[in-house]
Design a protein around this motif. Sequence first.
Motif, PDB file in Angstrom:
ATOM      1  N   ILE A 124       0.803  -1.238   0.000  1.00 13.30           N
ATOM      2  CA  ILE A 124       0.000   0.000   0.000  1.00 13.30           C
ATOM      3  C   ILE A 124       0.825   1.272   0.000  1.00 13.30           C
ATOM      4  O   ILE A 124       0.281   2.348  -0.264  1.00 13.30           O
ATOM      5  CB  ILE A 124      -0.980   0.024   1.191  1.00 13.30           C
ATOM      6  CG1 ILE A 124      -0.227   0.026   2.517  1.00 13.30           C
ATOM      7  CG2 ILE A 124      -1.947  -1.141   1.099  1.00 13.30           C
ATOM      8  CD1 ILE A 124      -1.139   0.144   3.738  1.00 13.30           C
ATOM      9  N   LEU A 125       2.148   1.179   0.264  1.00 13.50           N
ATOM     10  CA  LEU A 125       3.004   2.365   0.229  1.00 13.50           C
ATOM     11  C   LEU A 125       4.043   2.214  -0.876  1.00 13.50           C
ATOM     12  O   LEU A 125       4.425   1.086  -1.236  1.00 13.50           O
ATOM     13  CB  LEU A 125       3.719   2.570   1.564  1.00 13.50           C
ATOM     14  CG  LEU A 125       2.877   2.827   2.812  1.00 13.50           C
ATOM     15  CD1 LEU A 125       3.786   3.220   3.979  1.00 13.50           C
ATOM     16  CD2 LEU A 125       1.815   3.883   2.589  1.00 13.50           C
TER      17      LEU A 125
ATOM     18  N   ALA B 279       4.832  -4.018  -4.009  1.00 13.93           N
ATOM     19  CA  ALA B 279       3.960  -4.243  -5.164  1.00 13.93           C
ATOM     20  C   ALA B 279       3.034  -3.053  -5.373  1.00 13.93           C
ATOM     21  O   ALA B 279       1.953  -3.196  -5.952  1.00 13.93           O
ATOM     22  CB  ALA B 279       3.145  -5.522  -4.970  1.00 13.93           C
ATOM     23  N   TYR B 280       3.459  -1.899  -4.891  1.00 11.43           N
ATOM     24  CA  TYR B 280       2.628  -0.690  -4.988  1.00 11.43           C
ATOM     25  C   TYR B 280       2.411  -0.303  -6.446  1.00 11.43           C
ATOM     26  O   TYR B 280       3.365  -0.208  -7.229  1.00 11.43           O
ATOM     27  CB  TYR B 280       3.328   0.452  -4.258  1.00 11.43           C
ATOM     28  CG  TYR B 280       2.648   1.797  -4.370  1.00 11.43           C
ATOM     29  CD1 TYR B 280       1.488   2.075  -3.657  1.00 11.43           C
ATOM     30  CD2 TYR B 280       3.170   2.799  -5.189  1.00 11.43           C
ATOM     31  CE1 TYR B 280       0.860   3.313  -3.742  1.00 11.43           C
ATOM     32  CE2 TYR B 280       2.559   4.041  -5.285  1.00 11.43           C
ATOM     33  CZ  TYR B 280       1.399   4.290  -4.559  1.00 11.43           C
ATOM     34  OH  TYR B 280       0.794   5.522  -4.651  1.00 11.43           O
ATOM     35  N   LEU B 281       1.141  -0.103  -6.824  1.00  9.58           N
ATOM     36  CA  LEU B 281       0.812   0.385  -8.159  1.00  9.58           C
ATOM     37  C   LEU B 281       0.764   1.912  -8.103  1.00  9.58           C
ATOM     38  O   LEU B 281       0.019   2.471  -7.289  1.00  9.58           O
ATOM     39  CB  LEU B 281      -0.528  -0.166  -8.630  1.00  9.58           C
ATOM     40  CG  LEU B 281      -0.629  -1.682  -8.780  1.00  9.58           C
ATOM     41  CD1 LEU B 281      -1.990  -2.073  -9.340  1.00  9.58           C
ATOM     42  CD2 LEU B 281       0.484  -2.242  -9.648  1.00  9.58           C
TER      43      LEU B 281
ATOM     44  N   LEU C 148      -6.476   0.883   5.456  1.00 13.45           N
ATOM     45  CA  LEU C 148      -5.239   0.108   5.604  1.00 13.45           C
ATOM     46  C   LEU C 148      -4.042   1.032   5.839  1.00 13.45           C
ATOM     47  O   LEU C 148      -3.166   0.734   6.653  1.00 13.45           O
ATOM     48  CB  LEU C 148      -5.006  -0.755   4.356  1.00 13.45           C
ATOM     49  CG  LEU C 148      -5.930  -1.968   4.182  1.00 13.45           C
ATOM     50  CD1 LEU C 148      -5.685  -2.634   2.830  1.00 13.45           C
ATOM     51  CD2 LEU C 148      -5.727  -2.974   5.313  1.00 13.45           C
ATOM     52  N   ILE C 149      -4.006   2.147   5.116  1.00 12.77           N
ATOM     53  CA  ILE C 149      -2.915   3.112   5.300  1.00 12.77           C
ATOM     54  C   ILE C 149      -2.949   3.695   6.705  1.00 12.77           C
ATOM     55  O   ILE C 149      -1.915   3.785   7.392  1.00 12.77           O
ATOM     56  CB  ILE C 149      -2.994   4.233   4.245  1.00 12.77           C
ATOM     57  CG1 ILE C 149      -2.773   3.666   2.843  1.00 12.77           C
ATOM     58  CG2 ILE C 149      -1.959   5.323   4.543  1.00 12.77           C
ATOM     59  CD1 ILE C 149      -3.075   4.647   1.726  1.00 12.77           C
ATOM     60  N   VAL C 150      -4.151   4.098   7.143  1.00 10.37           N
ATOM     61  CA  VAL C 150      -4.300   4.663   8.495  1.00 10.37           C
ATOM     62  C   VAL C 150      -3.932   3.622   9.549  1.00 10.37           C
ATOM     63  O   VAL C 150      -3.234   3.928  10.533  1.00 10.37           O
ATOM     64  CB  VAL C 150      -5.742   5.174   8.706  1.00 10.37           C
ATOM     65  CG1 VAL C 150      -5.948   5.580  10.170  1.00 10.37           C
ATOM     66  CG2 VAL C 150      -6.026   6.343   7.778  1.00 10.37           C
ATOM     67  N   PHE C 151      -4.397   2.391   9.353  1.00  7.37           N
ATOM     68  CA  PHE C 151      -4.077   1.297  10.284  1.00  7.37           C
ATOM     69  C   PHE C 151      -2.562   1.105  10.380  1.00  7.37           C
ATOM     70  O   PHE C 151      -2.002   1.017  11.488  1.00  7.37           O
ATOM     71  CB  PHE C 151      -4.758   0.012   9.819  1.00  7.37           C
ATOM     72  CG  PHE C 151      -4.265  -1.231  10.516  1.00  7.37           C
ATOM     73  CD1 PHE C 151      -4.663  -1.528  11.808  1.00  7.37           C
ATOM     74  CD2 PHE C 151      -3.391  -2.100   9.864  1.00  7.37           C
ATOM     75  CE1 PHE C 151      -4.203  -2.673  12.449  1.00  7.37           C
ATOM     76  CE2 PHE C 151      -2.921  -3.240  10.497  1.00  7.37           C
ATOM     77  CZ  PHE C 151      -3.335  -3.523  11.793  1.00  7.37           C
TER      78      PHE C 151
ATOM     79  N   ILE D  11       6.297   9.470   6.924  1.00  8.96           N
ATOM     80  CA  ILE D  11       5.152  10.373   6.715  1.00  8.96           C
ATOM     81  C   ILE D  11       5.040  10.737   5.236  1.00  8.96           C
ATOM     82  O   ILE D  11       3.934  10.783   4.674  1.00  8.96           O
ATOM     83  CB  ILE D  11       5.294  11.634   7.589  1.00  8.96           C
ATOM     84  CG1 ILE D  11       5.122  11.267   9.070  1.00  8.96           C
ATOM     85  CG2 ILE D  11       4.281  12.695   7.181  1.00  8.96           C
ATOM     86  CD1 ILE D  11       5.442  12.396  10.029  1.00  8.96           C
ATOM     87  N   ILE D  12       6.190  10.971   4.584  1.00  8.17           N
ATOM     88  CA  ILE D  12       6.173  11.308   3.156  1.00  8.17           C
ATOM     89  C   ILE D  12       5.592  10.158   2.343  1.00  8.17           C
ATOM     90  O   ILE D  12       4.715  10.358   1.483  1.00  8.17           O
ATOM     91  CB  ILE D  12       7.592  11.665   2.662  1.00  8.17           C
ATOM     92  CG1 ILE D  12       8.023  13.015   3.254  1.00  8.17           C
ATOM     93  CG2 ILE D  12       7.629  11.721   1.130  1.00  8.17           C
ATOM     94  CD1 ILE D  12       9.480  13.353   2.979  1.00  8.17           C
ATOM     95  N   TYR D  13       6.059   8.934   2.601  1.00 11.60           N
ATOM     96  CA  TYR D  13       5.557   7.785   1.851  1.00 11.60           C
ATOM     97  C   TYR D  13       4.062   7.574   2.117  1.00 11.60           C
ATOM     98  O   TYR D  13       3.297   7.241   1.202  1.00 11.60           O
ATOM     99  CB  TYR D  13       6.345   6.523   2.219  1.00 11.60           C
ATOM    100  CG  TYR D  13       7.657   6.395   1.490  1.00 11.60           C
ATOM    101  CD1 TYR D  13       7.693   6.067   0.137  1.00 11.60           C
ATOM    102  CD2 TYR D  13       8.871   6.594   2.135  1.00 11.60           C
ATOM    103  CE1 TYR D  13       8.883   5.940  -0.545  1.00 11.60           C
ATOM    104  CE2 TYR D  13      10.074   6.479   1.471  1.00 11.60           C
ATOM    105  CZ  TYR D  13      10.084   6.144   0.126  1.00 11.60           C
ATOM    106  OH  TYR D  13      11.263   6.036  -0.534  1.00 11.60           O
ATOM    107  N   THR D  14       3.662   7.754   3.363  1.00 12.45           N
ATOM    108  CA  THR D  14       2.247   7.618   3.699  1.00 12.45           C
ATOM    109  C   THR D  14       1.418   8.689   2.978  1.00 12.45           C
ATOM    110  O   THR D  14       0.344   8.404   2.429  1.00 12.45           O
ATOM    111  CB  THR D  14       2.053   7.743   5.217  1.00 12.45           C
ATOM    112  OG1 THR D  14       2.838   6.744   5.886  1.00 12.45           O
ATOM    113  CG2 THR D  14       0.585   7.556   5.589  1.00 12.45           C
TER     114      THR D  14
END
Length: 751
Positions: free
Chosen positions: A283-284, A305-307, A392-395, A420-423
């Motif tokens: 997700i990141l 595997a981030y798209l 999922l990102i917040v989790f 934080i930047i990647y998020t």
Amino acid sequence: MLSNRRFQNIILNKYVITGLLCFSLALLSLLLFIIQGDGFFIVRDDFNEQQIPFTIGLHQSILDSGLSGFSWCVDLGTSTLQAFSFYELGSPFFWLSMLFPAHLFPYFVAWIYIIKYTVAGIFAFAFLKRFIIDEKWAILGAVLYAFSGFSTVNLMYYHFHDVIALFPLLLIGLEILIEKKDCRLFIFSVFLNAFLNYFFFIGETIFLIVYYLFRFSRKDLKAMAGEIARCLTSAIVGVGMSAILFIPSILYIMQNTRSKSDFSTEGLFNNLRYILFNLKGLILPAESMPDMSAIFPSKFYSTAAYLPMIGLVLVMAYIIKNRDWLSRLLIFCLIGAFWPLIGNAFFLYMDVQNRWWHAFVLIMALASCKVLEDLSSYKKPIKIGIVINALLIVFLFIMVCYIFKDPEGASTLYAPKRFIIYTAVSLIGISITNIVINAFNGNYKLFIGCISAFAVATTSLTLYVYRANGTNVASYKEIYDLATQIQLPDDQYRINNASNVVSMVSNSSGFSLFTSTDSVGITTFETLFDYKDAVNGLNKNTYPGLAELLGGRYYLATEPTGNNIVATYSSNGITYFMEETEACPIGFKVDNYITENQLKDIPVENRAIALMQAAVVSNSDSSALEYIEQAQDLDLETSVSELVARAQANSVSNFYKDGKGFVCTSNFKEDSVVYFSVPYDSGWYATIDSKHADIIESGGMMLLKIPAGNHDIEFNYVTPGYKLGLLISLICFLIFITICIVSKKRHPSSH
């Protein structure tokens, strides 16, 4: 000249558009870093210390002796095929690099990287368009695949991108084989991928089986049996075509203890840390392996595997709406991404480090394309997908920042600002996805423009982190330019330097040790010193006398130390001195032997001193050494200098080595046994005065019994399995050509 209409047709061809787009995005991603190094491109760690020197070492070894020879620049010496077949020996991109001088490789490696991205995009498009009505969405999918997190995280592993580029051909070939019963492309794609990299091919084969079962399983078992038989026989021909590399490689890894991994409970039930780590990879945007922001401080896994921009949004939407083969395959892969009982099965439960995820990414890209092509049917699933991805990102963010700790209770947040930047990038990506879909009704130009921007941004960001935390172009280039000047004065000795760059770029015998694919003889020798490591060889300066035993006569210094200076070099304004010190020649007469059990009874710090006085043999070989006696009491207090002088007095003469082996002469007054500090394997063939002579293994090195008087000694090397592999390849190529001729008549329009 081309007519205007024909030229326009070429320009508007979607393969050309895909290629130009991927080429442009890769160029934009790498251009700043090419400029920063004045054209000299490096990344970090493995790329700098393995990928660059390995490519140059392979290039020079091929020129020396072809595929089957011996590379003296890999540690103490290793079969060219064994050392490099996992890396680039079978890569068409490597053979493209052979068009240029070896030492210029760092100046054009970035451009070959760009070509790899381009090829990955083109072949991904060729696969995706088979499932898409409006092929423009397949172009977008090709960008998602070529610039996924898997490609980005593996920027440090240059040869992994060869696999990414060519893998889609396997699925295309399988599709055509099932659809049209035309096996030509499938055979060729199997050959290409097996020839390219035997390790990845194992995982791809298993994924291909999984893909077939999800894609083509049905109740008609008789028809399936026929298809499977056709696939199997075609695959056998394809693998057979690659046998010239595949068979020697498999024979090698079966013997190499460094290539084996044990099946552990961790492979069955991952702990929470790995679950979070894998979730972050999905997700990141991908991170730098040696310098991660969270969960692990560093991890050399291909877990990404981030798209670009869309993340898992459209994948989730597809799964929510559909109950077809693709959704079931996606679910299977998602489970495998978190449950190693499935994920590690792709590589037979070796330490796979999620290196099957490139296949997963292609399937994710396919699902995303199919959703975008039919947006009106996916409005609600997309909204749910956006919510799931955001949650999922917040989790993950809450777990990493506030809850999850390492086993010692310490924080697993190592670079807060970067995390934080990647998020933020991921959250912004799904927000823009939502806007483009809902406010602009999925406008194609806007969509592909935004995804392209994210592809460049995420690739550049991770490459920046790779370079900013551990790479100094000037200092690396200083050593590199120094290595291009080095030439050893005497073939009987090695350079006492552990750097791959120094040994491989200079094509010199040395002590390079950062490789997991060196000779089995070397790993056997290292066990004499109770040493075992999956990646790094034994440092030859660890124990007194070891470097001297192995011929480490030359070393580099920036200040004279009082030893004899044999050469001076200038690099980056700094003068380097090559000095020589005491060392045994590579071949010298020994008077005694000891068994391996006797050697192991000696303290490890004294074993090199013992080996300078007596050759080690196995208990079964000791009876063959009638020329020398078993040592009774070794003097472990004898000085290294005295033992070196003794070895030099008993040296063979006229020693010369190249990629095919080595030659020397002897003139001993009595029947003797000569110890050669050259790694043993069954590919060696020795002659004395052109007559066959038996080689005796000596703790991973070689012994030869030599009669008294003047003699010409010759050791020739051919990689074990090479001749058999060559024969099988020739036969299978003939079969393939026959199949192509017959199939052309049956399938004149197949492509």
